[in-house]
Design an enzyme around this catalytic site. Structure first.
Site, PDB file in Angstrom:
ATOM      1  N   LYS A 167       6.581  14.597   4.034  1.00  0.00           N
ATOM      2  CA  LYS A 167       7.016  14.225   5.165  1.00  0.00           C
ATOM      3  C   LYS A 167       8.539  13.673   5.296  1.00  0.00           C
ATOM      4  O   LYS A 167       9.276  13.844   6.027  1.00  0.00           O
ATOM      5  CB  LYS A 167       6.113  13.278   5.773  1.00  0.00           C
ATOM      6  CG  LYS A 167       6.286  12.820   7.223  1.00  0.00           C
ATOM      7  CD  LYS A 167       5.412  11.810   7.890  1.00  0.00           C
ATOM      8  CE  LYS A 167       6.084  11.490   9.271  1.00  0.00           C
ATOM      9  NZ  LYS A 167       5.308  10.379   9.859  1.00  0.00           N
ATOM     10  N   GLU A 199       7.537  11.402  -6.679  1.00  0.00           N
ATOM     11  CA  GLU A 199       6.487  12.365  -7.513  1.00  0.00           C
ATOM     12  C   GLU A 199       6.816  13.961  -7.167  1.00  0.00           C
ATOM     13  O   GLU A 199       7.081  15.042  -7.893  1.00  0.00           O
ATOM     14  CB  GLU A 199       5.102  12.121  -7.272  1.00  0.00           C
ATOM     15  CG  GLU A 199       4.693  10.634  -7.929  1.00  0.00           C
ATOM     16  CD  GLU A 199       5.149   9.540  -6.670  1.00  0.00           C
ATOM     17  OE1 GLU A 199       5.901   9.452  -6.074  1.00  0.00           O
ATOM     18  OE2 GLU A 199       4.451   8.404  -6.979  1.00  0.00           O
ATOM     19  N   GLY A 258       1.284  10.619   7.600  1.00  0.00           N
ATOM     20  CA  GLY A 258       1.322  11.648   6.556  1.00  0.00           C
ATOM     21  C   GLY A 258      -0.610  11.889   6.306  1.00  0.00           C
ATOM     22  O   GLY A 258      -1.104  13.072   6.385  1.00  0.00           O
ATOM     23  N   ARG A 259      -1.259  10.801   6.347  1.00  0.00           N
ATOM     24  CA  ARG A 259      -2.827  10.808   6.234  1.00  0.00           C
ATOM     25  C   ARG A 259      -3.380  11.399   7.559  1.00  0.00           C
ATOM     26  O   ARG A 259      -4.550  11.303   7.252  1.00  0.00           O
ATOM     27  CB  ARG A 259      -3.367   9.439   5.704  1.00  0.00           C
ATOM     28  CG  ARG A 259      -2.834   8.446   6.861  1.00  0.00           C
ATOM     29  CD  ARG A 259      -3.245   6.862   6.029  1.00  0.00           C
ATOM     30  NE  ARG A 259      -2.843   5.866   6.955  1.00  0.00           N
ATOM     31  CZ  ARG A 259      -1.458   5.427   7.114  1.00  0.00           C
ATOM     32  NH1 ARG A 259      -0.481   5.791   6.327  1.00  0.00           N
ATOM     33  NH2 ARG A 259      -1.189   4.442   7.832  1.00  0.00           N
ATOM     34  N   GLU A 277      -5.202   3.229   3.478  1.00  0.00           N
ATOM     35  CA  GLU A 277      -4.147   3.082   3.758  1.00  0.00           C
ATOM     36  C   GLU A 277      -3.841   2.826   5.206  1.00  0.00           C
ATOM     37  O   GLU A 277      -2.716   2.101   5.582  1.00  0.00           O
ATOM     38  CB  GLU A 277      -3.152   4.135   3.679  1.00  0.00           C
ATOM     39  CG  GLU A 277      -1.698   4.236   3.095  1.00  0.00           C
ATOM     40  CD  GLU A 277      -1.108   5.431   2.835  1.00  0.00           C
ATOM     41  OE1 GLU A 277      -0.699   6.417   3.512  1.00  0.00           O
ATOM     42  OE2 GLU A 277      -0.600   5.438   1.786  1.00  0.00           O
ATOM     43  N   HIS A 335     -27.057   9.877 -10.348  1.00  0.00           N
ATOM     44  CA  HIS A 335     -27.123   9.790 -11.952  1.00  0.00           C
ATOM     45  C   HIS A 335     -26.270   9.094 -12.338  1.00  0.00           C
ATOM     46  O   HIS A 335     -26.075   8.953 -13.550  1.00  0.00           O
ATOM     47  CB  HIS A 335     -27.285  11.273 -12.698  1.00  0.00           C
ATOM     48  CG  HIS A 335     -28.508  11.891 -12.196  1.00  0.00           C
ATOM     49  ND1 HIS A 335     -29.685  11.900 -12.644  1.00  0.00           N
ATOM     50  CD2 HIS A 335     -28.834  12.774 -10.965  1.00  0.00           C
ATOM     51  CE1 HIS A 335     -30.989  12.781 -11.953  1.00  0.00           C
ATOM     52  NE2 HIS A 335     -30.026  13.281 -11.106  1.00  0.00           N
ATOM     53  N   LYS A 369       6.758   0.969  -5.363  1.00  0.00           N
ATOM     54  CA  LYS A 369       7.734   2.071  -5.295  1.00  0.00           C
ATOM     55  C   LYS A 369       9.086   1.630  -5.724  1.00  0.00           C
ATOM     56  O   LYS A 369       9.868   2.137  -6.673  1.00  0.00           O
ATOM     57  CB  LYS A 369       8.077   2.813  -4.020  1.00  0.00           C
ATOM     58  CG  LYS A 369       6.807   3.633  -3.551  1.00  0.00           C
ATOM     59  CD  LYS A 369       7.328   4.534  -2.371  1.00  0.00           C
ATOM     60  CE  LYS A 369       5.946   4.931  -1.520  1.00  0.00           C
ATOM     61  NZ  LYS A 369       6.344   5.574  -0.267  1.00  0.00           N
TER      62      LYS A 369
HETATM   63  O1  F6P Z   1       3.526   5.869  -0.377  1.00  0.00           O
HETATM   64  C1  F6P Z   1       2.339   6.474   0.486  1.00  0.00           C
HETATM   65  C2  F6P Z   1       2.922   7.609   1.304  1.00  0.00           C
HETATM   66  O2  F6P Z   1       3.997   7.224   2.086  1.00  0.00           O
HETATM   67  C3  F6P Z   1       1.799   8.108   2.088  1.00  0.00           C
HETATM   68  O3  F6P Z   1       1.673   7.409   3.450  1.00  0.00           O
HETATM   69  C4  F6P Z   1       2.268   9.578   2.217  1.00  0.00           C
HETATM   70  O4  F6P Z   1       0.957  10.215   2.617  1.00  0.00           O
HETATM   71  C5  F6P Z   1       2.528   9.721   0.660  1.00  0.00           C
HETATM   72  O5  F6P Z   1       3.282   8.571   0.469  1.00  0.00           O
HETATM   73  C6  F6P Z   1       3.441  11.105   0.734  1.00  0.00           C
HETATM   74  O6  F6P Z   1       4.617  10.719   1.694  1.00  0.00           O
HETATM   75  P1  F6P Z   1       5.576  12.054   1.853  1.00  0.00           P
HETATM   76  O7  F6P Z   1       4.866  13.349   2.486  1.00  0.00           O
HETATM   77  O8  F6P Z   1       6.454  11.525   2.669  1.00  0.00           O
HETATM   78  O9  F6P Z   1       5.971  12.694   0.460  1.00  0.00           O
END
Ligand code: F6P
Length: 524
Positions: A196, A202, A255-256, A341, A371, A488
């Site tokens: 987003k 990452e 995002g979520r 979150e 189990h 972060k």
């Molecule tokens: O670090 C949390 C977060 O901001 C989440 O809310 C989000 O879904 C995820 O990182 C990934 O963010 P992006 O879609 O901006 O890469």
């Protein structure tokens, strides 16, 4: 508001009264309990039965919860969300995930729908025009840009024929990408870079490693192999990833909460656009139920309020979600982000401390979980409310074995609720106390007639609305996530240290760990 909201004494009194009565007694006293505390939601090609009767409550509690929800302004907040008001106050944003799948005014105004669906034709075009030579899709994203589409793809794989293989890469652990591309041929692979913000370390690092993988395999026209999904298309060029097609998503979709947006393009590339549209349709049906159904019959409202009751008044610190379906194995992980979150906060929307908010959400797939950790659920000192999720029609090749699976699901909720006393256990007198289980442990069962793409969508939307309802009850802003920022920033600083630029100012524990890591690290 002058301070944090306090729970009405009537609800506290009711909660205390549940110390004196067990689920066994409640069922014994009321033959109609299971019917009175269950609801059925029609979902087009399937139905959903939600059984709340094994929760520690009665009609009086439900009435008091609904009255308090009204006091907390639940309906107004829901209507504000539908109307596109800026209910995400700390970021001054509307919250428009419902608008993406809305087809009428009930769940989003025409203007909101037009804005939210602006990228719809781009999505369809990308899916329709991706060359047939592309047979593999690797979706790179993390959190909300990964968990939703990964869950949906895993589920659809058992329901719709695959048009392409789809794999997911989220972690910056280099093995994640290494494994995802194993066995793939570069010229047949497209990477979907979902972010987003288009600023997540990452995701961008993995995307750059994907460029290297393609280049070293001799691919020349790199842009043919990258699709981006973002709310910030202006950041794509600066990222250094040679993206050919850019799909946009609205800033107002968190995002979520973004699984119905273009973030799920990999679902459409893997299983066809119609499969994604069916998932969205199921979400819309649940949205309409959430907006239209009277509160007493409103499944997300009841589900949210009961979770709030357990956490806030009955003191349950965690909740376990147990899908009895292989294809919903990723549901607990998805819900961990969605619920924790969103509501894992200690400050309400007005800046006051709150005593309780989100419980810890965890879980595992049945029967494997039985189990592994069910011992604690049955006899451990803490009470863990459970959500059991299953479907009556098998997806696998044996209805008989599926019946056994579902028998296990029912048995677990039964054992948790009613337990077995030392006298009922019988046998060796010394062992009875070890073999008895206390019961009175609450659960909700969500049983679909069959698991279709619509059912999957409806299930996700149900939990989205549950999360919203609980956020309103705790008074927190469910749509920001400031808590993740500090980590972060510190990681970025430590990255500099590892690259040889000392940033200083670390505590002695972290400095020692850094030092040891540097000594042990062997470059590859
Ligand atoms: O670090 C949390 C977060 O901001 C989440 O809310 C989000 O879904 C995820 O990182 C990934 O963010 P992006 O879609 O901006 O890469």
């Amino acid at each position: 508001m002058s301070g944090a909201r306090s729970v009405p004494t009537e609800l506290s009194r009711l909660a205390e009264s549940f110390g004196d009565i067990s689920l066994r007694q409640m069922f014994a006293r009321d033959a109609n309990r299971a019917v009175a505390l269950s609801r059925v939601v029609p979902l087009g090609d399937c139905q959903l039965l939600v059984d709340f009767s094994k929760q520690r409550l009665n009609a009086e509690v439900v009435g008091a919860l609904l009255a308090y929800a009204n006091e907390c302004g639940l309906i107004q907040r829901r209507n504000d969300m539908v109307a596109g008001k800026a209910i995400n106050t700390t970021e001054n944003r509307a919250v428009t995930h419902m608008a993406i799948r809305a087809t009428g005014d009930t769940t989003a105004s025409a203007t909101l729908r037009a804005d939210a669906q602006a990228s719809e034709h781009e999505l369809r075009d990308v899916v329709a025009t991706l060359p047939s030579s592309i047979t593999h899709v690797v979706s790179i994203g993390i959190g909300g840009s990964d968990l939703g589409p990964a869950l949906v793809c895993d589920a659809l794989a058992a329901m719709r024929p695959a048009q392409r293989t789809v794999r997911f890469v989220s972690n910056i652990d280099p093995l994640d990408l290494d494994r995802a591309v194993q066995g793939l041929t570069a010229r047949h692979t497209v990477f979907v870079v979902c972010s987003k913000t288009f600023g997540t370390t990452e995701t961008l690092s993995n995307a750059r490693r994907a460029v290297t993988w393609l280049t070293s395999a001799g691919v020349r026209q790199l842009s043919d192999h990258f699709i981006a999904v973002t709310a910030h298309p202006e950041r794509v060029a600066a990222s250094g990833v040679p993206v050919g097609r850019v799909l946009t998503m609205p800033e107002s979709v968190g995002g979520r909460f973004s699984v119905s947006s273009s973030v799920s393009v990999s679902v459409a590339l893997g299983f066809g656009i119609d499969a994604l549209l069916e998932v969205r349709d199921g979400m819309r049906l649940m949205d309409e139920h959430f907006v239209d159904a009277p509160l007493i019959d409103n499944v997300p409202v009841l589900h949210g309020l009961i979770g709030w009751w357990n956490a806030t008044l009955l003191g349950d610190a965690t909740v376990a979600v147990i899908p009895y379906s292989r294809v919903l194995a990723l549901l607990p992980a998805y819900l961990q982000q969605l619920m924790m979150e969103s509501n894992g906060k200690s400050i309400d929307a007005d800046g006051h401390p709150v005593a309780t908010a989100s419980p810890v959400v965890w879980g595992g797939v049945g029967t494997n979980a039985q189990h592994a950790f069910f011992q604690l659920l049955h006899q451990g000192p803490q009470t863990v409310p459970c959500d059991f999720v299953g479907h009556s029609t098998a997806l696998g090749s044996s209805s008989d074995d599926h019946d056994v699976l579902i028998a296990n699901m029912f048995a677990q909720s039964q054992a948790l609720a009613f337990g077995v006393t030392p006298d009922e256990v019988g046998g060796d007198a010394k062992l009875r106390v070890h073999r008895a289980t206390p019961g009175n442990r609450p659960s909700t069962t969500l049983l679909f007639s069959q698991l279709t793409p619509r059912a999957v969508g409806a299930l996700i939307a149900l939990y989205e609305h549950t999360t919203f309802v609980q956020g309103v009850m705790w008074g927190v802003n469910s749509f920001d996530q400031w808590g993740v920022e500090l980590g972060k920033q510190l990681a970025a600083k430590l990255e500099q240290d590892m690259k040889g630029t000392p940033t200083g100012g670390h505590d002695t524990s972290t400095a020692r760990l850094l030092d040891q890591h540097r000594q042990w690290r062997k470059p590859r």
